[in-house]
Design an enzyme around this catalytic site. Structure first.
Site, short mmCIF file in Angstrom:
data_model
loop_
_atom_site.label_atom_id
_atom_site.label_comp_id
_atom_site.label_asym_id
_atom_site.label_seq_id
_atom_site.Cartn_x
_atom_site.Cartn_y
_atom_site.Cartn_z
N HIS A 8 0.86 -1.19 0.00
CA HIS A 8 0.00 0.00 0.00
C HIS A 8 0.89 1.24 0.00
O HIS A 8 1.95 1.23 0.61
CB HIS A 8 -0.90 0.01 1.24
CG HIS A 8 -2.04 0.96 1.12
ND1 HIS A 8 -1.93 2.29 1.43
CD2 HIS A 8 -3.30 0.77 0.67
CE1 HIS A 8 -3.07 2.88 1.20
NE2 HIS A 8 -3.94 1.99 0.73
N ASP A 51 -7.95 -5.48 0.25
CA ASP A 51 -8.45 -6.32 -0.84
C ASP A 51 -8.03 -7.78 -0.71
O ASP A 51 -8.55 -8.63 -1.43
CB ASP A 51 -7.94 -5.78 -2.18
CG ASP A 51 -8.49 -4.40 -2.46
OD1 ASP A 51 -9.71 -4.23 -2.33
OD2 ASP A 51 -7.71 -3.49 -2.77
N1 CMC Z 1 4.09 -7.51 -4.86
C1 CMC Z 1 5.42 -7.48 -5.08
N2 CMC Z 1 6.17 -6.36 -4.98
C2 CMC Z 1 5.55 -5.22 -4.64
C3 CMC Z 1 4.16 -5.19 -4.39
C4 CMC Z 1 3.43 -6.39 -4.51
N3 CMC Z 1 2.13 -6.42 -4.28
N4 CMC Z 1 3.80 -3.93 -4.10
C5 CMC Z 1 4.91 -3.17 -4.15
N5 CMC Z 1 5.98 -3.98 -4.47
C6 CMC Z 1 7.37 -3.54 -4.58
C7 CMC Z 1 7.65 -2.89 -5.93
O1 CMC Z 1 8.06 -3.83 -6.87
C8 CMC Z 1 8.76 -1.92 -5.54
O2 CMC Z 1 9.93 -2.67 -5.41
P1 CMC Z 1 11.38 -1.98 -5.66
O3 CMC Z 1 11.45 -0.78 -4.77
O4 CMC Z 1 12.37 -3.06 -5.29
O5 CMC Z 1 11.42 -1.59 -7.11
C9 CMC Z 1 8.36 -1.48 -4.12
O6 CMC Z 1 7.58 -2.55 -3.59
C10 CMC Z 1 7.54 -0.20 -4.10
O7 CMC Z 1 6.48 -0.36 -5.03
P2 CMC Z 1 5.69 0.88 -5.64
O8 CMC Z 1 4.86 0.40 -6.78
O9 CMC Z 1 6.62 2.03 -5.87
O10 CMC Z 1 4.80 1.25 -4.37
P3 CMC Z 1 3.52 2.12 -4.42
O11 CMC Z 1 3.40 2.75 -3.10
O12 CMC Z 1 3.51 3.03 -5.60
O13 CMC Z 1 2.41 1.00 -4.69
C11 CMC Z 1 0.56 -0.40 -4.65
C12 CMC Z 1 1.35 0.69 -3.89
C13 CMC Z 1 -0.71 -0.68 -3.85
C14 CMC Z 1 0.17 0.11 -6.03
C15 CMC Z 1 1.42 -1.68 -4.75
O14 CMC Z 1 1.79 -2.13 -3.48
C16 CMC Z 1 0.73 -2.78 -5.55
O15 CMC Z 1 0.80 -2.79 -6.76
N6 CMC Z 1 0.03 -3.73 -4.84
C17 CMC Z 1 -0.75 -4.74 -5.52
C18 CMC Z 1 -2.09 -4.16 -5.94
C19 CMC Z 1 -3.03 -3.97 -4.77
O16 CMC Z 1 -3.17 -4.84 -3.91
N7 CMC Z 1 -3.71 -2.82 -4.74
C20 CMC Z 1 -4.69 -2.51 -3.70
C21 CMC Z 1 -4.23 -1.39 -2.83
S1 CMC Z 1 -5.24 -1.26 -1.34
C22 CMC Z 1 -6.80 -0.77 -1.91
C23 CMC Z 1 -6.82 0.66 -2.25
O17 CMC Z 1 -6.85 1.46 -1.31
O18 CMC Z 1 -6.82 0.98 -3.44
#
Ligand code: CMC
Length: 429
Positions: free
Chosen positions: A306, A363
């Site tokens: 998140h 989720d």
């Molecule tokens: N699985 C594997 N690696 C992950 C995941 C994941 N679910 N989420 C983040 N990472 C890694 C990503 O690869 C990156 O790694 P590195 O720094 O080594 O390159 C690091 O963590 C940071 O990722 P980011 O995409 O920059 O982080 P963010 O804060 O922009 O993303 C997120 C948040 C929710 C988009 C992401 O965690 C994700 O894609 N999760 C899966 C989708 C999901 O479950 N979404 C629902 C969110 S909760 C409901 C809502 O409020 O919308």
């Protein structure tokens, strides 16, 4: 004494005011930055940018805290109902018994949908995603319910809030029934918000739907947990689109569109699809975990991670308990829940997930509850949208009442070509 941060640029020192929130969050106020320094800030994904001051929802992502209008979400999930929580979010206070009854009455009065709208549903292709239908239909509401000049702005806004909250649930159920080729079930005045929705979804002349208080409670909890989450992507979309002073239906429709994505509200559907895939592949978690950790693989563990929570999402904790309660009540077993629990256990001990602060989010478990209740998979994001609506409305209302409110119009750092001349088509190499 007003605290400031100092910025030294081009040999000059600029003082930027520090704004402190009620829970101690500090922000540098850069509203005059460009005028005074010629600089703008660059913050892709807005991870460090506060777009507004808000008194609706407080989140502490390090401690796993979520409160609506100061009240912990755990207390609301235990004691409140969705309609009461919606009132709290929109109006700032829990309603008195009379105010709640008036509010429920308004939702009841506005629960029907203009009959002419049915024609739209029938013309969507079979298999169209319900989020696409919902976003279009919410936008279309404006055409069916235009402003009436005799009403004051306040009356108009309040009617629009009630209409949206009530009709979104009718529209969602209608789209499901019509997609099945089944007769639409109308809302009933004697049923509460969640019971009404379940009845509109599942009642049938050949198999009357029995309303179960525990399932109604589970739906209330699901919707309460999704009701607001401060400046998330869809809420930011509602505020941004609303800042052009477009009507509320259009702004909410934009929120629904943003919510649809698998990184946001579409994740509940994506989680169950992922768990199903693991199940269909024999239940071995190792290949999925290594794919999630592989930088060259776009696969992510859905329902994990998140932007704000760097610890366990408090909503996920409640949803996880709800899975057991609902499955027990319905005397169901869901192999996907066992997979989810195993996945969580292993991931939380894995250094990749520990180092990246990746924990289950709301989720991860919510789809198991929805599936047990009988909600079809592609409607999971629609359920999220019904839940998030009071948040979108309250954030839109707050933005419209904000004296400092301006059109949302970010800047950019241009990195394209410098000026050059137009070349006639015959002279292009
Ligand atoms: N699985 C594997 N690696 C992950 C995941 C994941 N679910 N989420 C983040 N990472 C890694 C990503 O690869 C990156 O790694 P590195 O720094 O080594 O390159 C690091 O963590 C940071 O990722 P980011 O995409 O920059 O982080 P963010 O804060 O922009 O993303 C997120 C948040 C929710 C988009 C992401 O965690 C994700 O894609 N999760 C899966 C989708 C999901 O479950 N979404 C629902 C969110 S909760 C409901 C809502 O409020 O919308």
């Amino acid at each position: 004494m007003v605290k400031t941060a100092k910025l030294i640029f081009d040999g000059k020192t600029f003082e930027l005011p520090i704004v402190t929130g009620t829970e101690g969050e500090k922000a540098i106020d850069i509203s005059n930055l460009r005028a005074e320094t010629g600089l703008i800030t660059l913050d892709p994904g807005y991870a460090n940018t506060g777009s507004c001051k808000s008194s609706i929802t407080f989140m502490d992502g390090e401690k796993g805290i979520l409160r609506y209008r100061g009240i912990p979400v755990e207390q609301l999930a235990e004691h409140s109902r969705f309609v009461e929580t919606a009132y709290l979010l929109i109006n700032g206070e829990l309603p008195t018994r009379e105010a709640l009854s008036r509010f429920s009455g308004l939702l009841n009065d506005h629960s029907l949908v203009h009959e002419d709208m049915r024609a739209f549903f029938e013309k969507f292709p079979r298999g169209a995603h319900p989020m696409c239908i919902l976003a279009s239909m919410v936008n279309a509401l404006r055409a069916f319910y235009p402003e009436i000049p005799e009403r004051t702005e306040e009356e108009e806004v309040n009617i629009t809030f009630s209409r949206l909250l009530s009709k979104i649930r009718t529209l969602a159920a209608m789209s499901y029934r019509i997609s099945l080729g089944h007769k639409v079930v109308y809302p009933r005045h004697d049923l509460c918000y969640c019971a009404n929705f379940l009845n509109m979804m599942f009642d049938s002349p050949v198999r009357p739907y029995t309303i179960d208080d525990d399932i109604v409670k589970a739906l209330n909890v699901f919707l309460i947990l999704h009701a607001d989450h401060e400046q998330n992507s869809s809420t930011a979309a509602v505020r941004l689109v609303g800042s052009s002073r477009v009507n509320l239906y259009a702004a909410i429709s934009a929120g629904i569109a943003a919510l649809w994505g698998p990184l946001h509200g579409g994740a509940n559907q994506a989680v169950v699809e992922m768990l199903q895939e693991i199940h269909d592949c024999g239940g071995d978690l190792a290949p999925f975990l290594s794919r999630a950790k592989d930088k060259n693989d776009p696969f992510r563990l859905m329902g994990f991670g998140h932007r704000v929570y760097k610890t366990y999402d408090p909503r996920a904790r409640i949803m996880k308990k709800m899975c057991d309660i609902v499955l027990k009540k319905l005397k169901q077993k869901d192999p996907l829940l066992d997979i989810a629990k195993r996945l969580e256990e292993i991931a939380l001990k894995d250094s990749y997930f520990i180092d990246h602060h990746l924990y289950p989010n709301v989720d991860f478990y919510s789809g198991i509850v929805l599936r047990a209740i009988g909600i079809p998979l592609n409607m999971f994001p629609v359920m999220f949208a019904i839940g998030r609506l009071p948040g979108w409305i309250s954030q839109w209302k707050e933005s419209h009442e904000d004296a400092d409110w301006r059109l949302h119009r970010p800047r950019q750092v241009y990195i394209g070509l410098k000026q050059r001349d137009y070349v006639p088509v015959d002279e292009r190499g």
